[in-house]
Design an enzyme around this catalytic site. Structure first.
Site, mmCIF file in Angstrom:
data_model
loop_
_atom_site.group_PDB
_atom_site.id
_atom_site.type_symbol
_atom_site.label_atom_id
_atom_site.label_comp_id
_atom_site.label_asym_id
_atom_site.label_seq_id
_atom_site.Cartn_x
_atom_site.Cartn_y
_atom_site.Cartn_z
ATOM 1 N N GLY A 24 0.816 -1.203 0.000
ATOM 2 C CA GLY A 24 0.000 0.000 0.000
ATOM 3 C C GLY A 24 0.843 1.244 0.000
ATOM 4 N N GLY A 25 0.271 2.339 0.502
ATOM 5 C CA GLY A 25 0.962 3.612 0.495
ATOM 6 C C GLY A 25 2.185 3.644 1.386
ATOM 7 N N MET A 26 1.997 3.361 2.671
ATOM 8 C CA MET A 26 3.116 3.441 3.614
ATOM 9 C C MET A 26 3.613 2.086 4.071
ATOM 10 S SD MET A 26 2.706 6.708 6.129
ATOM 11 C CE MET A 26 1.459 5.947 7.146
ATOM 12 N N GLY A 27 2.914 1.029 3.734
ATOM 13 C CA GLY A 27 3.327 -0.273 4.247
ATOM 14 C C GLY A 27 2.951 -1.410 3.332
ATOM 15 N N LYS A 44 1.000 -5.794 8.921
ATOM 16 C CA LYS A 44 1.304 -4.599 8.134
ATOM 17 C C LYS A 44 2.587 -3.987 8.659
ATOM 18 C CE LYS A 44 -0.670 -0.252 6.407
ATOM 19 N NZ LYS A 44 -1.893 0.579 6.304
ATOM 20 N N ASP A 140 -11.280 6.998 3.125
ATOM 21 C CA ASP A 140 -10.817 6.209 1.983
ATOM 22 C C ASP A 140 -11.739 5.017 1.724
ATOM 23 O OD1 ASP A 140 -9.086 5.865 -0.146
ATOM 24 O OD2 ASP A 140 -7.629 4.675 0.983
#
Length: 329
Positions: A24-27, A44, A140
């Site tokens: 994903g975005g950060m992880g 995660k 989101d």
């Protein structure tokens, strides 16, 4: 060997990595085995490039706290089973779900029936009602974050990923120069960096429902979608999908109302309105689960000219994660 590619040892001495599930975005999300509890989990892990950023770490911790509160209060949000920091890298341990997300199902099936949406919708509402009662705005809601889990032959909805959750009851964390979210499902107030509340999730849910019933978003090109966000009319779903009840046109006019004050005001109001419309078509409306504890028209030349620079800029960005503009929490 970096944490972003492979993990050769148990995380925190406890979680043995088995395979990568997604990024994903950060992880990144990994399937792992909890050695202490002898159970499978989803883990995660924050990516290395963000782990040294204090703001990113606090946002990750905020996600863990919010997800834990929500998952502890409703069966329709993913349950958090652990949170910690391993060798400088934050992680979140979650229940491992089996099934597919709504994006995958729509890709495979094309669209869902009114009956299926009416079955899933109260479960999504349970998660959002609980979040909103806590002062949490998901920000989101999209098909990829609505998971259809399968357990003992039954399907249950789980709302995922509070990575950009806004907590209206806590001090805001502001990231200068960024608007967070997914372009295709952002509310007008979210995209234009205006103050927002729980009604931004209702806009996003309305778009998810439209896509689920029609098999496509109301405005599938960037320019058309920007027109919708800025003053265009919602294409009539009954014309795009003639088998759907004409009464749904009015429903989506309200669900996708740009002014939050003219939108549905609560998720229960949205759900009950939809179920009442769907009720005559198939069967009595299911109870809402309780928490624990106008046609499409071509754009005129002026609109295309005015929006073309914005559209080009947007298509050059990663639409699934971060949009660059001033974020006003």
């Amino acid at each position: 060997m970096t944490r972003d590619s492979a993990i050769p040892r148990p995380i925190d001495g406890r979680y043995r990595i088995e395979r990568r599930i997604s990024a994903g975005g950060m992880g990144a999300i990994w399937q792992a085995h909890d050695l202490d509890r002898d159970r499978p989990v989803a883990l995660k892990l924050m990516l290395d490039k963000y782990a040294s950023d204090a703001g990113a770490r606090e946002r990750f911790a905020r996600e863990a706290r919010a997800a834990h509160r929500l998952g502890s209060a409703t069966d329709h949000a993913v349950r958090i089973v652990g949170f910690g920091i391993d060798d400088g890298t934050p992680y979140i341990a979650m229940e491992l779900l089996h099934g597919e997300d709504l994006a995958a199902r729509l890709s495979r099936r094309g669209a869902l029936s009114v009956q299926e949406v009416a079955t899933f919708l109260p479960q999504i509402a349970c998660a959002l009602r609980t979040a909103h009662a806590f002062g949490l705005v998901h920000r989101d809601i999209k098909p990829a974050n609505i998971f259809i889990s399968s357990h003992d032959g039954e399907e249950r909805i789980k709302v995922l990923d509070l990575g950009i959750v806004k907590d209206l009851g806590r001090g805001a964390i502001t990231t200068s120069g960024k608007i967070l979210g997914t372009f295709w499902y952002m509310s007008p107030e979210q995209l234009h960096a205006r103050p927002l509340d729980h009604r931004t999730d209702l806009w996003s849910l309305g778009l998810v429902m439209y896509e689920a019933l029609c098999g496509r978003l109301p405005c599938p090109t960037v320019i058309e979608h920007l027109v919708l966000l800025s003053g265009g009319q919602v294409p009539r779903i009954s014309q795009l999908a003639p088998d759907l009840p004409v009464a749904l046109d009015g429903f989506f006019d309200r669900a996708l109302e740009r002014d939050p004050a003219r939108r549905f005001q609560t998720v229960d109001e949205l759900v009950q309105t939809f179920l009442a419309l769907a009720d005559g078509a198939w069967r009595p409306s299911p109870p809402l689960p309780e928490a624990r504890g106008e046609p499409e028209r071509a754009l005129d030349a002026g609109a295309r000219t005015a929006l073309a620079p914005t559209a080009l800029a947007l298509t050059a960005l990663d639409e699934a994660t971060v949009w660059h503009a001033a974020e006003r929490q």
